[in-house]
Design an enzyme around this catalytic site. Structure first.
Site, PDB file in Angstrom:
ATOM      1  N   ASN A  51       0.851  -1.179   0.000  1.00 24.73           N
ATOM      2  CA  ASN A  51       0.000   0.000   0.000  1.00 24.73           C
ATOM      3  C   ASN A  51       0.894   1.239   0.000  1.00 24.73           C
ATOM      4  O   ASN A  51       1.805   1.354   0.807  1.00 24.73           O
ATOM      5  CB  ASN A  51      -0.897  -0.015   1.239  1.00 24.73           C
ATOM      6  CG  ASN A  51      -1.994   1.021   1.164  1.00 24.73           C
ATOM      7  OD1 ASN A  51      -1.790   2.142   0.691  1.00 24.73           O
ATOM      8  ND2 ASN A  51      -3.175   0.654   1.622  1.00 24.73           N
ATOM      9  N   GLY A 115     -10.490   3.150  -0.539  1.00 26.27           N
ATOM     10  CA  GLY A 115      -9.798   4.199  -1.272  1.00 26.27           C
ATOM     11  C   GLY A 115      -9.958   4.039  -2.763  1.00 26.27           C
ATOM     12  O   GLY A 115     -10.020   5.015  -3.507  1.00 26.27           O
ATOM     13  N   ILE A 116      -9.992   2.784  -3.232  1.00 25.54           N
ATOM     14  CA  ILE A 116     -10.182   2.486  -4.650  1.00 25.54           C
ATOM     15  C   ILE A 116     -11.400   1.574  -4.736  1.00 25.54           C
ATOM     16  O   ILE A 116     -11.294   0.363  -4.586  1.00 25.54           O
ATOM     17  CB  ILE A 116      -8.935   1.805  -5.251  1.00 25.54           C
ATOM     18  CG1 ILE A 116      -7.701   2.693  -5.050  1.00 25.54           C
ATOM     19  CG2 ILE A 116      -9.147   1.495  -6.732  1.00 25.54           C
ATOM     20  CD1 ILE A 116      -6.389   2.022  -5.415  1.00 25.54           C
ATOM     21  N   VAL A 117     -12.552   2.166  -4.940  1.00 29.06           N
ATOM     22  CA  VAL A 117     -13.810   1.423  -4.861  1.00 29.06           C
ATOM     23  C   VAL A 117     -13.979   0.471  -6.037  1.00 29.06           C
ATOM     24  O   VAL A 117     -14.516  -0.635  -5.888  1.00 29.06           O
ATOM     25  CB  VAL A 117     -15.004   2.407  -4.804  1.00 29.06           C
ATOM     26  CG1 VAL A 117     -16.331   1.670  -4.892  1.00 29.06           C
ATOM     27  CG2 VAL A 117     -14.943   3.239  -3.538  1.00 29.06           C
ATOM     28  N   HIS A 121      -9.848  -5.255  -3.463  1.00 33.94           N
ATOM     29  CA  HIS A 121      -8.542  -5.709  -2.998  1.00 33.94           C
ATOM     30  C   HIS A 121      -8.654  -6.060  -1.521  1.00 33.94           C
ATOM     31  O   HIS A 121      -9.489  -5.508  -0.809  1.00 33.94           O
ATOM     32  CB  HIS A 121      -7.477  -4.638  -3.230  1.00 33.94           C
ATOM     33  CG  HIS A 121      -7.889  -3.270  -2.774  1.00 33.94           C
ATOM     34  ND1 HIS A 121      -8.718  -2.451  -3.523  1.00 33.94           N
ATOM     35  CD2 HIS A 121      -7.624  -2.594  -1.640  1.00 33.94           C
ATOM     36  CE1 HIS A 121      -8.923  -1.320  -2.872  1.00 33.94           C
ATOM     37  NE2 HIS A 121      -8.279  -1.378  -1.714  1.00 33.94           N
ATOM     38  N   HIS A 123      -6.902  -6.087   2.086  1.00 31.70           N
ATOM     39  CA  HIS A 123      -5.837  -5.491   2.887  1.00 31.70           C
ATOM     40  C   HIS A 123      -5.278  -6.528   3.853  1.00 31.70           C
ATOM     41  O   HIS A 123      -6.032  -7.268   4.493  1.00 31.70           O
ATOM     42  CB  HIS A 123      -6.367  -4.309   3.695  1.00 31.70           C
ATOM     43  CG  HIS A 123      -6.732  -3.119   2.858  1.00 31.70           C
ATOM     44  ND1 HIS A 123      -5.815  -2.167   2.491  1.00 31.70           N
ATOM     45  CD2 HIS A 123      -7.914  -2.747   2.298  1.00 31.70           C
ATOM     46  CE1 HIS A 123      -6.412  -1.238   1.756  1.00 31.70           C
ATOM     47  NE2 HIS A 123      -7.691  -1.564   1.614  1.00 31.70           N
TER      48      HIS A 123
END
Ligand SMILES: [Zn+2]
Length: 163
Positions: A51, A115-117, A121, A123
């Site tokens: 990240n 953050g990136i819809v 992904h 985490h």
């Protein structure tokens, strides 16, 4: 959000962010020039990348190559490679960083805090008792004790052989 120590930022500013049209995760997955600098493992259908704005040192994201936000749309093969990378990433983190815990999570949809819809992904966040949580809560400040390139190199060395 202030950063007490963020050595990676100077390199990031110097080199500039990779020029990407469209989805940044697709660009990393495609190995676009300069965009795969932080990838620690690749498979045919998924990859694992640091990240860029880590919550703690070693914060990984496991990403299917195929663009999309719907977990239900992924094939068994894509899901299998994703979760194998999650497992391998956890093993690499255990070996290289000895975390006291690990958060695994998917943020799906705008309201989830993703953050990136548009490109889902997973985490993988190593945690230590008393880690950055306190600083984030108390002072809107994160402590990053290691540059991202160093984290990447450590995790690549610690990555287990694929079974
Ligand atoms: Zn994408």
């Amino acid at each position: 959000m202030d950063y007490l120590w963020a050595g990676w930022r100077s390199a990031f500013v110097t080199q500039g962010a990779p020029a990407v049209d469209g989805c940044v995760l697709c660009a990393i997955g495609d190995g676009a020039d300069g965009a795969d600098d932080l990838v620690v493992a690749r498979r045919a259908r998924a990859f694992c990348v640091l990240n860029l704005y880590p919550y703690t040192s070693g914060h990984l994201m496991v990403v299917p190559r195929r663009h999309g936000s719907d977990l239900g749309a992924l094939s068994h093969e894509e899901l299998g490679e994703m979760w194998e990378l999650v497992r391998e990433g956890m093993a690499a983190l255990e070996s290289a960083y000895h975390p006291q815990g690990i958060n695994l999570g998917l943020n799906l949809g705008r309201a989830s805090g993703a953050g990136i819809v548009e490109h889902l992904h997973v985490h993988v966040v190593p945690r230590w008792v008393g880690d950055a949580n306190f600083m984030v809560t108390a002072a809107q400040t994160r402590v990053l004790p290691e540059a991202l390139g160093d984290t990447r190199d450590r995790l690549r060395r610690a990555w287990p052989a694929s079974s």
